[in-house]
Design a protein around this motif. Structure first.
Motif, mmCIF file in Angstrom:
data_model
loop_
_atom_site.group_PDB
_atom_site.id
_atom_site.type_symbol
_atom_site.label_atom_id
_atom_site.label_comp_id
_atom_site.label_asym_id
_atom_site.label_seq_id
_atom_site.Cartn_x
_atom_site.Cartn_y
_atom_site.Cartn_z
ATOM 1 N N GLY A 1 42.612 41.360 42.570
ATOM 2 C CA GLY A 1 42.266 41.717 41.193
ATOM 3 C C GLY A 1 43.337 42.560 40.533
ATOM 4 O O GLY A 1 44.433 42.775 41.066
ATOM 5 N N PHE A 2 42.984 43.087 39.378
ATOM 6 C CA PHE A 2 43.889 43.838 38.513
ATOM 7 C C PHE A 2 43.482 45.302 38.482
ATOM 8 O O PHE A 2 42.283 45.580 38.292
ATOM 9 N N PHE B 1 38.934 37.707 43.673
ATOM 10 C CA PHE B 1 38.248 38.924 43.229
ATOM 11 C C PHE B 1 38.648 39.212 41.784
ATOM 12 O O PHE B 1 39.840 39.392 41.478
ATOM 13 N N SER B 2 37.673 39.219 40.898
ATOM 14 C CA SER B 2 37.867 39.596 39.497
ATOM 15 C C SER B 2 39.018 38.817 38.857
ATOM 16 O O SER B 2 38.903 37.606 38.704
ATOM 17 N N MET B 3 40.171 39.437 38.546
ATOM 18 C CA MET B 3 41.266 38.640 37.981
ATOM 19 C C MET B 3 41.640 37.505 38.930
ATOM 20 O O MET B 3 41.980 36.404 38.487
ATOM 21 N N TYR C 1 39.698 34.579 38.131
ATOM 22 C CA TYR C 1 40.219 33.799 36.993
ATOM 23 C C TYR C 1 41.325 32.863 37.487
ATOM 24 O O TYR C 1 41.424 31.706 37.058
ATOM 25 N N ARG D 1 42.568 45.011 25.514
ATOM 26 C CA ARG D 1 43.732 44.667 26.354
ATOM 27 C C ARG D 1 45.024 44.963 25.577
ATOM 28 O O ARG D 1 45.986 45.460 26.145
ATOM 29 N N MET E 1 40.475 52.722 34.927
ATOM 30 C CA MET E 1 39.707 51.778 35.742
ATOM 31 C C MET E 1 39.125 52.365 37.020
ATOM 32 O O MET E 1 38.087 51.891 37.503
ATOM 33 N N MET F 1 35.763 51.198 39.611
ATOM 34 C CA MET F 1 36.058 50.341 40.765
ATOM 35 C C MET F 1 35.123 50.597 41.933
ATOM 36 O O MET F 1 34.756 49.685 42.666
ATOM 37 N N MET G 1 45.178 37.754 31.062
ATOM 38 C CA MET G 1 43.707 37.816 31.103
ATOM 39 C C MET G 1 43.125 37.683 29.698
ATOM 40 O O MET G 1 42.094 37.024 29.502
ATOM 41 N N ILE H 1 31.813 46.301 35.569
ATOM 42 C CA ILE H 1 32.886 45.500 34.937
ATOM 43 C C ILE H 1 32.449 44.036 34.871
ATOM 44 O O ILE H 1 32.540 43.392 33.831
ATOM 45 N N HIS I 1 32.485 47.648 41.555
ATOM 46 C CA HIS I 1 33.296 46.440 41.332
ATOM 47 C C HIS I 1 33.956 45.947 42.628
ATOM 48 O O HIS I 1 33.899 44.765 42.946
HETATM 49 C C1 MLT Z 1 39.947 43.126 37.811
HETATM 50 O O1 MLT Z 1 39.326 43.877 38.574
HETATM 51 O O2 MLT Z 1 40.694 42.231 38.231
HETATM 52 C C2 MLT Z 1 39.809 43.353 36.322
HETATM 53 O O3 MLT Z 1 38.814 44.292 36.090
HETATM 54 C C3 MLT Z 1 39.499 42.074 35.618
HETATM 55 C C4 MLT Z 1 39.406 42.249 34.131
HETATM 56 O O4 MLT Z 1 39.839 43.284 33.601
HETATM 57 O O5 MLT Z 1 38.901 41.324 33.465
#
Ligand code: MLT
Length: 239
Positions: free
Chosen positions: A10-11, A71-73, A76, A110, A129, A133, A165, A192, A218
């Motif tokens: 993730g990010f 995981f999360s990002m 995606y 963002r 963040m 988390m 993102m 999140i 998260h």
């Molecule tokens: C992540 O944990 O990768 C980010 O929270 C994803 C996001 O900001 O959409």
């Protein structure tokens, strides 16, 4: 022969955020996406570009098919991998992520964050963040380690990922086409990507199990790694 799992972080994290998952009996491929951990940033990447990077990592290792864990990002990116090369995905593990794109508000946030990182560095993202988390009950050494992982991200990589993102595709129509076994995992206290997102993804996927992890926010895989790993092992043994 063990299953091979490709873990997409993730990010603003790195493959280090999956360290506890090495205890799962499988072959693990855990790349650092460009701009994170030990991989240098590449300017102007899209989510599809991260997916191409991940596929190139598999090519490089001569791996044909994997269980894809995002995981999360990283989720995606996993959706983009499944769009670009569905034949390479034999199972899907979605961890605290969502299939929907950013709202206008989220996109605006963002862009503001891109400006702040440009001016002040990656610690602004870590400060914003970190409290989301892990739960407030997480041990201080765990919180410190997650902060350290976040601060290993490069400013360029962080800015690039925020842009990617913000512009990511809606994967809602992809999920019903993914007939492979899927496991959706979510921390019960994730603010999140809350449990409602996980429930919706599990409904859209034709063959999904949903697991909620108690006392996790998260980073459910990190905060409650034993429970998380057990859920993954059970799922892999059955599918
Ligand atoms: C992540 O944990 O990768 C980010 O929270 C994803 C996001 O900001 O959409």
């Amino acid at each position: 022969m063990h299953n091979t799992i490709l873990w997409l972080h993730g990010f603003p994290l790195s493959s280090a955020s999956f360290a506890p998952q090495r205890a799962i009996p499988a072959i693990h491929v855990m790349p650092d996406l460009p701009g994170f951990g030990s991989t240098p940033a590449r300017a102007g990447m899209t989510i599809e570009d991260y997916a191409r990077f991940a596929l190139a990592e598999l090519d490089h290792r001569g791996i044909d098919q994997v269980t894809l864990a995002g995981f999360s990002m990283g989720g995606y990116v996993a959706f983009a991998v499944a769009r670009l090369a569905p034949e390479r995905v034999r199972g899907l593990l979605l961890i605290d992520t969502r299939e929907t794109p950013d709202s206008e508000d989220a996109r605006r946030g963002r862009l503001e964050m891109i400006a702040k990182v440009g001016a002040e560095g990656v610690q602004v993202v870590a400060d914003a963040m970190l409290p989301k988390m892990l739960t407030s009950g997480a041990p201080p050494d765990m919180t410190n380690r997650v902060r350290e992982i976040m601060l290993s991200a490069s400013p360029e990589g962080t800015i690039t990922a925020l842009g990617a993102m913000a512009n990511r595709a809606d994967s809602s129509s992809l999920l019903p086409t993914l007939t492979i076994p899927a496991l959706v995992v979510v921390g019960e206290e994730d603010a999140i990507t809350p449990p409602a997102d996980a429930e919706r993804m599990a409904r859209l996927l034709p063959s999904a199990r949903l697991v909620r992890i108690a006392n996790a926010s998260h980073m459910a895989n990190y905060e409650q790694s034993e429970m998380f790993n057990r859920a993954v092992e059970e799922w892999m043994n059955r599918s």
